[in-house]
Enzyme design. Structure first.
Site, mmCIF file in Angstrom:
data_model
loop_
_atom_site.group_PDB
_atom_site.id
_atom_site.type_symbol
_atom_site.label_atom_id
_atom_site.label_comp_id
_atom_site.label_asym_id
_atom_site.label_seq_id
_atom_site.Cartn_x
_atom_site.Cartn_y
_atom_site.Cartn_z
ATOM 1 C CE LYS A 65 -3.091 3.160 2.518
ATOM 2 N NZ LYS A 65 -3.805 3.163 3.764
ATOM 3 N N GLY A 79 -8.339 9.661 9.014
ATOM 4 C CA GLY A 79 -8.758 9.914 10.452
ATOM 5 C C GLY A 79 -9.808 10.587 10.625
#
Lengths: 63, 263
Positions: free
Chosen positions: B104, B165
């Protein structure tokens, strides 16, 4: 000979294998960078030089 | 609904692997390994992300044991990297540590927003693809950049719903839909999901999968939220396949006026 392992100066470290053993007993899931470059496990016994910086890394929680 | 979805839907295919779950779970933010294991199991995921950091001699137990016990695959990330060079080195270290060429790819351009640096990201993607990596880049929701990443040989593209987040959900549904329409590789909505409806929306817009961490790991009950995300991804996917009705300005009676009694 002074070797830095994960940012900490250490004495008595001759090889990467020594550096890994200084911070962890684990062998699985460990990777090592020497002065920023990846060192394959097959080369962990190669001798270190004064001033070398070793990073011993593993998996942690992360997105 | 589950049954119907599995009857009509194909597995998710990324590079040479297939997944029956379309939810990828990030492990960041979990309070402890036991809670993380519960969340992984409840989510039904088959792929979880980890970061690469200095070994902590005081750490009790390894996240690798948790992942192995849960029987899921591991996707290392390059989180925390600000340059292509750093990210490429991190990817190579991850390959050495975990024996996987999947990565990733995250190259951050700004500390406050953690938004991707598109120039460094594309540079790193090209280098890693050439080196044989299966690259899954975390990218901004820019259709042109997504296409450039696909052209560079990435196995998927992972546009953000919102900054990491934040839990703000899909901030630009139009861009997300455009990326999905144009892509020939899986589009995985990555980052910014806050709750189940956000994940469902991403799937309804055409995403092939959703990657989320904080929404589950920092929920008051992570395992329950993991189960909610599993259901939301399945529901969103099924709704996408089912084909939603067009939106209308005025009502359209679902009960016929024909045969109305004269009252």
């Amino acid at each position: 000979m002074k070797i830095e392992v994960n940012g900490e100066a250490r004495e008595g470290i001759a090889t990467i294998t020594d550096a890994v053993a200084a911070v962890t007993g684990a062998r699985r899931g460990i990777a090592v960078a020497l002065n920023g470059e990846v060192v394959p496990r097959s080369e962990w016994d190669r001798p270190l030089a004064d001033g070398d910086a070793v990073e011993v890394l593993t998996a942690t929680q992360g997105g | 609904m589950d049954h119907h979805a599995t009857r009509t839907d194909a597995d998710l295919k990324i590079a040479d692997k297939t997944f029956s779950s379309r939810l990828i779970l990030g492990t960041g933010g979990a309070a402890n390994h036991a809670q993380l294991a519960e969340a992984i199991t409840a989510s039904g995921t088959e792929l979880v992300t980890v970061a690469l950091r200095r070994v902590d001699p005081s750490a009790s137990g390894s996240i690798l044991d948790v992942i192995e016990r849960c029987g899921v695959d591991l996707l290392p990330n390059t989180a925390g990297c600000f340059t292509a060079e750093q990210a490429v080195r991190t990817a190579k270290l991850a390959r050495e540590a975990f024996g996987t060429n999947w990565i990733k790819l995250e190259v951050i351009g700004d500390e406050d927003t953690l938004l991707p640096d598109p120039v460094e990201l594309l540079d790193a993607a090209e280098t890693l693809v050439a080196d044989g990596f299966t690259v899954l880049p975390y990218t901004s929701d820019d259709p042109v950049l997504a296409r450039r990443l696909e052209d560079a040989g990435c196995a998927a593209v992972m546009p953000l719903a919102a900054p990491i987040g934040t839990g703000l959900g899909v901030r630009n549904p139009h861009n997300m839909a455009l990326i999905c329409e144009n892509a020939n590789v899986p589009v995985i909505c990555d980052a910014g999901i806050g709750t189940a409806s956000d994940a469902a929306l991403a799937m309804e817009l055409g995403c092939s999968a959703v990657l989320l961490a904080t929404a589950v790991t920092r929920a008051a009950d992570p395992a329950l939220m993991a189960a909610a995300m599993r259901d939301a991804v399945n529901a969103g996917r099924a709704a996408r396949l089912a084909g939603r009705i067009p939106k209308r300005h005025l009502a359209n009676a679902s009960s016929s006026f024909e045969g109305m009694a004269d009252l």
